[in-house]
Design an enzyme around this catalytic site. Structure first.
Site, PDB file in Angstrom:
ATOM      1  N   HIS A 232      43.951  36.486  24.025  1.00 50.82           N
ATOM      2  CA  HIS A 232      44.560  37.700  23.478  1.00 50.82           C
ATOM      3  C   HIS A 232      46.023  37.866  23.891  1.00 50.82           C
ATOM      4  O   HIS A 232      46.881  38.065  23.043  1.00 50.82           O
ATOM      5  CB  HIS A 232      43.757  38.962  23.773  1.00 50.82           C
ATOM      6  CG  HIS A 232      44.356  40.142  23.081  1.00 50.82           C
ATOM      7  ND1 HIS A 232      44.357  40.263  21.711  1.00 50.82           N
ATOM      8  CD2 HIS A 232      45.058  41.185  23.528  1.00 50.82           C
ATOM      9  CE1 HIS A 232      45.013  41.343  21.369  1.00 50.82           C
ATOM     10  NE2 HIS A 232      45.453  41.929  22.453  1.00 50.82           N
ATOM     11  N   TYR A 236      50.484  38.152  22.237  1.00 51.72           N
ATOM     12  CA  TYR A 236      51.686  38.882  22.637  1.00 51.72           C
ATOM     13  C   TYR A 236      52.776  37.948  23.128  1.00 51.72           C
ATOM     14  O   TYR A 236      53.958  38.280  23.063  1.00 51.72           O
ATOM     15  CB  TYR A 236      51.334  39.975  23.668  1.00 51.72           C
ATOM     16  CG  TYR A 236      50.658  41.118  22.968  1.00 51.72           C
ATOM     17  CD1 TYR A 236      51.416  42.127  22.389  1.00 51.72           C
ATOM     18  CD2 TYR A 236      49.290  41.133  22.788  1.00 51.72           C
ATOM     19  CE1 TYR A 236      50.813  43.142  21.678  1.00 51.72           C
ATOM     20  CE2 TYR A 236      48.677  42.145  22.081  1.00 51.72           C
ATOM     21  CZ  TYR A 236      49.442  43.152  21.525  1.00 51.72           C
ATOM     22  OH  TYR A 236      48.846  44.144  20.807  1.00 51.72           O
ATOM     23  N   HIS A 383      44.289  38.205   8.756  1.00 55.27           N
ATOM     24  CA  HIS A 383      45.001  39.013   9.748  1.00 55.27           C
ATOM     25  C   HIS A 383      45.962  38.150  10.566  1.00 55.27           C
ATOM     26  O   HIS A 383      47.128  38.470  10.752  1.00 55.27           O
ATOM     27  CB  HIS A 383      43.980  39.680  10.669  1.00 55.27           C
ATOM     28  CG  HIS A 383      44.565  40.258  11.916  1.00 55.27           C
ATOM     29  ND1 HIS A 383      45.350  41.379  11.913  1.00 55.27           N
ATOM     30  CD2 HIS A 383      44.510  39.838  13.206  1.00 55.27           C
ATOM     31  CE1 HIS A 383      45.742  41.638  13.154  1.00 55.27           C
ATOM     32  NE2 HIS A 383      45.255  40.716  13.958  1.00 55.27           N
ATOM     33  N   PHE A 384      45.426  37.028  11.024  1.00 53.20           N
ATOM     34  CA  PHE A 384      46.166  36.074  11.826  1.00 53.20           C
ATOM     35  C   PHE A 384      47.412  35.581  11.085  1.00 53.20           C
ATOM     36  O   PHE A 384      48.470  35.408  11.668  1.00 53.20           O
ATOM     37  CB  PHE A 384      45.182  34.925  12.005  1.00 53.20           C
ATOM     38  CG  PHE A 384      45.415  34.046  13.145  1.00 53.20           C
ATOM     39  CD1 PHE A 384      45.263  34.523  14.420  1.00 53.20           C
ATOM     40  CD2 PHE A 384      45.740  32.716  12.944  1.00 53.20           C
ATOM     41  CE1 PHE A 384      45.446  33.674  15.487  1.00 53.20           C
ATOM     42  CE2 PHE A 384      45.912  31.873  14.007  1.00 53.20           C
ATOM     43  CZ  PHE A 384      45.768  32.345  15.284  1.00 53.20           C
ATOM     44  N   HIS A 385      47.258  35.367   9.788  1.00 50.49           N
ATOM     45  CA  HIS A 385      48.401  34.851   9.021  1.00 50.49           C
ATOM     46  C   HIS A 385      49.433  35.939   8.742  1.00 50.49           C
ATOM     47  O   HIS A 385      50.571  35.618   8.440  1.00 50.49           O
ATOM     48  CB  HIS A 385      47.917  34.180   7.729  1.00 50.49           C
ATOM     49  CG  HIS A 385      47.386  32.793   7.979  1.00 50.49           C
ATOM     50  ND1 HIS A 385      46.093  32.558   8.351  1.00 50.49           N
ATOM     51  CD2 HIS A 385      47.996  31.587   7.961  1.00 50.49           C
ATOM     52  CE1 HIS A 385      45.926  31.255   8.530  1.00 50.49           C
ATOM     53  NE2 HIS A 385      47.059  30.642   8.303  1.00 50.49           N
ATOM     54  N   ARG A 448      35.134  32.369   8.137  1.00 49.27           N
ATOM     55  CA  ARG A 448      36.328  31.589   8.457  1.00 49.27           C
ATOM     56  C   ARG A 448      35.914  30.202   8.925  1.00 49.27           C
ATOM     57  O   ARG A 448      34.752  29.943   9.171  1.00 49.27           O
ATOM     58  CB  ARG A 448      37.121  32.308   9.556  1.00 49.27           C
ATOM     59  CG  ARG A 448      36.470  32.196  10.918  1.00 49.27           C
ATOM     60  CD  ARG A 448      37.059  33.111  11.969  1.00 49.27           C
ATOM     61  NE  ARG A 448      38.364  32.645  12.432  1.00 49.27           N
ATOM     62  CZ  ARG A 448      38.890  32.972  13.621  1.00 49.27           C
ATOM     63  NH1 ARG A 448      38.215  33.752  14.462  1.00 49.27           N
ATOM     64  NH2 ARG A 448      40.064  32.549  13.984  1.00 49.27           N
ATOM     65  N   ARG A 449      36.873  29.316   9.048  1.00 54.57           N
ATOM     66  CA  ARG A 449      36.679  28.000   9.668  1.00 54.57           C
ATOM     67  C   ARG A 449      35.510  27.244   9.069  1.00 54.57           C
ATOM     68  O   ARG A 449      34.679  26.682   9.796  1.00 54.57           O
ATOM     69  CB  ARG A 449      36.415  28.160  11.159  1.00 54.57           C
ATOM     70  CG  ARG A 449      37.475  28.911  11.890  1.00 54.57           C
ATOM     71  CD  ARG A 449      37.101  29.094  13.310  1.00 54.57           C
ATOM     72  NE  ARG A 449      38.268  28.963  14.161  1.00 54.57           N
ATOM     73  CZ  ARG A 449      38.219  28.908  15.466  1.00 54.57           C
ATOM     74  NH1 ARG A 449      37.087  28.974  16.090  1.00 54.57           N
ATOM     75  NH2 ARG A 449      39.318  28.781  16.178  1.00 54.57           N
TER      76      ARG A 449
END
Ligand SMILES: [Cu+2]
Lengths: 557, 162
Positions: A232, A236, A383-385, A448-449
């Site tokens: 996580h 950041y 979200h990640f992208h 996903r994946r």
């Protein structure tokens, strides 16, 4: 030596990096984009496979590509670029790097590069098809873990060099506040070091011994917890350098001022405090952690809302004040005063805009029971992208467009400027299609994946296919953007000689002094340790006390 | 530290909203019992080695077990790359409450039923528990949503609610 250099730098716009520093910065940035290109090829193929448009020629596995894509984009591209940018920030604000610091930086670069090359070869040889999360008890080749150790050790060597330079500056300037960018670089490195202790622990104590055959079994919950303790804050670690650009570089590019130096520093400190002890919100759907401790970490996760709101306020305040100084009126008239034709502003600005829905999606993911709707679906990939691959990546592109010429002593020409704007638009459009489709089909339940499948022509899964096709279209557009980026970088390296500035924002001359306590790093690290102990001691002890015999290492690919 | 008046208002509003949100979330968890999947109290189950899970209760008898009035226990084992029970078609009466008990014998798997809130991890050596009531009849797809190896996309089964 440093003081004369600093004096030279105060003629801000004429800033040049020492040639050796320029080389160091350039090496990191170019390596980052090299990784990005290979990762993008893997990503393009993945999209096409998942959309049912192509089948891979014999020998190449979908999950092998997925591992290469994840490792090269999420870990290697970001880390190299961040170190390039941070070395530039240090050299710009604290003076030319000291010789021993430069040596440490190159040692770091060499270790990271050995690790990256070794790791990539192992992935291509199908010896490490474990994705970039390498969850236990999957057992990759020991060399893969050794490669990861090299990458992490390399970052530590570089970080140590950075601390040496920072301490030297503070000793030479007693009672002075350190430059904002240097402060932010130190915060980013502290976060990284505290976070990587988790991943180093699981690799060295669990996965490497398992893979070498020294141990037969591994405690899976401990390994997952250590991974997400790192995973996580990793987010950041990507984000803080982008914020460095938003807080410090952008005000200068738009001809404004930094809204508040102290609040910028405070927000970075809060990000360090609240991004580390919260990994359980990635583990909400699994056993072995009591619901109470999951909830505690969910609450801690949401504390980052505070520095996020501070950041949003500061950025838009800078925009508004700058616009109004230029005589723009009305509630949103100032937005028209922004230099949208300047790629140094436009690319990070698009990143900021995309980051707004990305943050909202993150709130969904971390929301305890709501996570059950989206956990491990393509929503998360979408979200990640939006976060890393848009908010962060677009900001990094915007930085590269001035950092590469600044490091090589060349000019960003108007033609290259325009090409950069086009590249940014293409990226944003591609991402709109790809991430939009991922979010939508993720809500419908598509995982996903996962390689191409219709689950035995299940009606529901067949209904997901049109979304997967849109994902493939979006991925293809994104790939075009990467090609444009590569063309631009090649042209930048051959651009006419000149001085390209490192835009460095300043606070208003009458702004209040920065409180000294903000730079008491010992205090902040102490609080981080207390928070980590609070959030992890009880559940972690529980995982160890109530562990079964553990799981045997397996190769399932 | 100096803070702009508007920024103070903005942060006060934001933090107040955050507090409201977390209270709502907390009420959901602790008062209404809307928990994410979890493990039953440790000690309730012994933890055998994952590869021996299928020889140990309750995973030695994977499948649907009636435990009460309109209440069932559904025991499932995730194995690369399939779920047990293998052949028995799982048929659940509509409206029944189902208590999932899931484990894995090898790597980490997922167990997700699209269109429902059923979404959990199957971790070797651990038992995941989750309760769900199937109201709507139909055939439900059960799929693995955690990468588990090169047959990952072939790991699925179905549940019929009738
Ligand atoms: Cu699986």
């Amino acid at each position: 030596m440093t003081d004369t250099v600093l004096a030279k730098q105060s003629e801000a716009d004429g800033h040049r990096f020492a040639p050796q520093d320029g080389k160091l910065i350039l090496a990191h940035v170019l390596f980052a984009f090299g990784a990005l290109v290979i990762g993008a090829i893997a990503g393009l193929l993945q999209g096409l496979v998942r959309g049912g448009i192509v089948t891979l020629p014999a020998g190449i596995g979908y999950y092998q590509l997925l591992t290469a894509h994840g490792v090269l984009m999420a870990l290697i591209f970001t880390t190299y670029f961040i170190f390039g940018f941070i070395w530039a920030s240090i050299a710009r604000t604290l003076g030319d790097l000291m010789p021993q610091v430069r040596r440490m930086a190159w040692v770091g670069f060499a270790l990271m590069t050995i690790g990256t090359l070794l790791g990539t070869v192992l992935i291509l040889l199908n010896q490490a098809t474990v994705l970039y999360t390498f969850y236990a008890p999957m057992k990759a080749s020991p060399l893969f873990y050794i490669a990861l150790v090299h990458v992490v050790a390399g970052t530590w060597a570089s970080a140590a060099g950075l601390f040496v330079q920072y301490r030297y500056w503070r000793r030479k300037h007693p009672g002075q506040t350190s430059p904002l960018l240097a402060f932010m670089s130190v915060a980013t490195m502290i976060l990284w070091i505290v976070a990587t202790l988790g991943v180093a622990a699981t690799i060295l104590a669990q996965l490497l011994p398992l893979s070498l055959g020294w141990t037969e079994r591994v405690n899976v919950m401990v390994s997952r917890t250590l991974f997400w303790y790192f995973g996580h804050p990793l987010v950041y670690f990507w984000l803080l350098p982008a914020y460095m650009c938003w807080y410090v570089v952008i005000p200068k590019v738009i001809g404004g001022r930094i809204f508040s130096d102290s609040l910028a520093r405070l927000s970075f400190v809060l990000f360090v405090l609240f991004s580390i002890p919260v990994g359980f919100h990635h583990q909400l759907m699994e056993p072995g952690i009591s619901p109470l401790w999951k909830f505690v970490q969910v609450v801690l996760t949401f504390m980052v809302v505070i520095p996020s709101l501070m950041t949003a306020f500061s950025l838009f305040a800078t925009f508004e004040l700058t616009g109004r100084e230029r005589g723009r009126r009305g509630l949103f008239g100032w937005l028209k005063a922004m230099p949208y034709k300047d790629v140094r502003f436009f690319a990070p600005f698009m990143g900021m805009l995309i980051f707004i829905p990305a943050g909202a999606g993150g709130i969904v993911n971390a929301s305890n029971q709501m996570n059950g709707v989206v956990h491990n679906t393509l929503w998360v990939t979408g979200h990640f992208h939006l976060t890393v691959a848009s908010g962060v990546a677009l900001t990094f592109f915007g930085i590269a467009y001035w950092l590469i010429p600044a490091a090589t002593g060349r000019k960003l020409t108007p033609k290259l400027h325009r090409l950069g704007i086009v590249q940014t638009w293409v990226w944003a459009v591609g991402m709109l299609f790809m991430s939009g489709a991922m979010h939508s089909v993720g809500l419908l339940g598509s995982p996903r994946r996962t390689a191409y499948t219709t689950y035995g022509d299940n009606a529901e899964a067949v209904g997901w296919m049109p979304y997967h096709v849109v994902m493939a279209v979006g991925g293809t557009i994104l790939f075009v953007s990467v090609v444009l980026l590569v063309i631009n970088i090649v042209l930048l390296l051959r651009a006419p000689r000149g001085v390209e500035e490192f835009p460095l924002g300043e606070t208003a001359p009458d702004s209040p002094a920065v409180p000294v306590w903000l730079e008491r790093w010992g205090l902040w690290v102490g609080i981080v340790i207390v928070l980590v102990l609070f959030a992890y001691t009880v559940p972690f002890a529980d995982m160890i006390q109530h562990a079964g015999p553990g799981a045997k290492g397996v190769v399932t690919w | 530290m100096h803070m702009h008046r508007l920024e103070k208002m903005w942060l006060t509003f934001g933090v107040a909203m955050l507090a409201v949100f977390l209270i709502v979330l907390g009420i959901g968890v602790f008062a209404n019992g809307a928990q994410p999947p979890t493990t039953h109290a440790h000690g309730g189950h012994e933890k055998p080695a994952p590869e021996l899970a299928e020889e140990t209760a309750p995973f030695d008898k994977p499948g649907l077990h009636k435990i009460g009035d309109n209440e069932y226990k559904l025991v499932m084992v995730a194995i690369a790359f399939a779920y047990k029970p293998l052949e028995d078609k799982i048929v659940i009466p509509a409206g029944a409450t189902v208590h999932f008990e899931v484990t894995s014998t090898d790597v980490v798997h997922g167990l997700q039923i699209p269109g429902t809130n059923v979404n959990m991890m199957a971790v070797p050596g651990e038992t995941t528990n989750f309760t769900f009531t199937f109201k709507k009849p139909g055939e439900y797809l059960v799929l693995c949503n955690e990468y588990c190896g090169n047959g990952h996309e072939m790991m699925w089964t179905t549940i019929t609610v009738a």
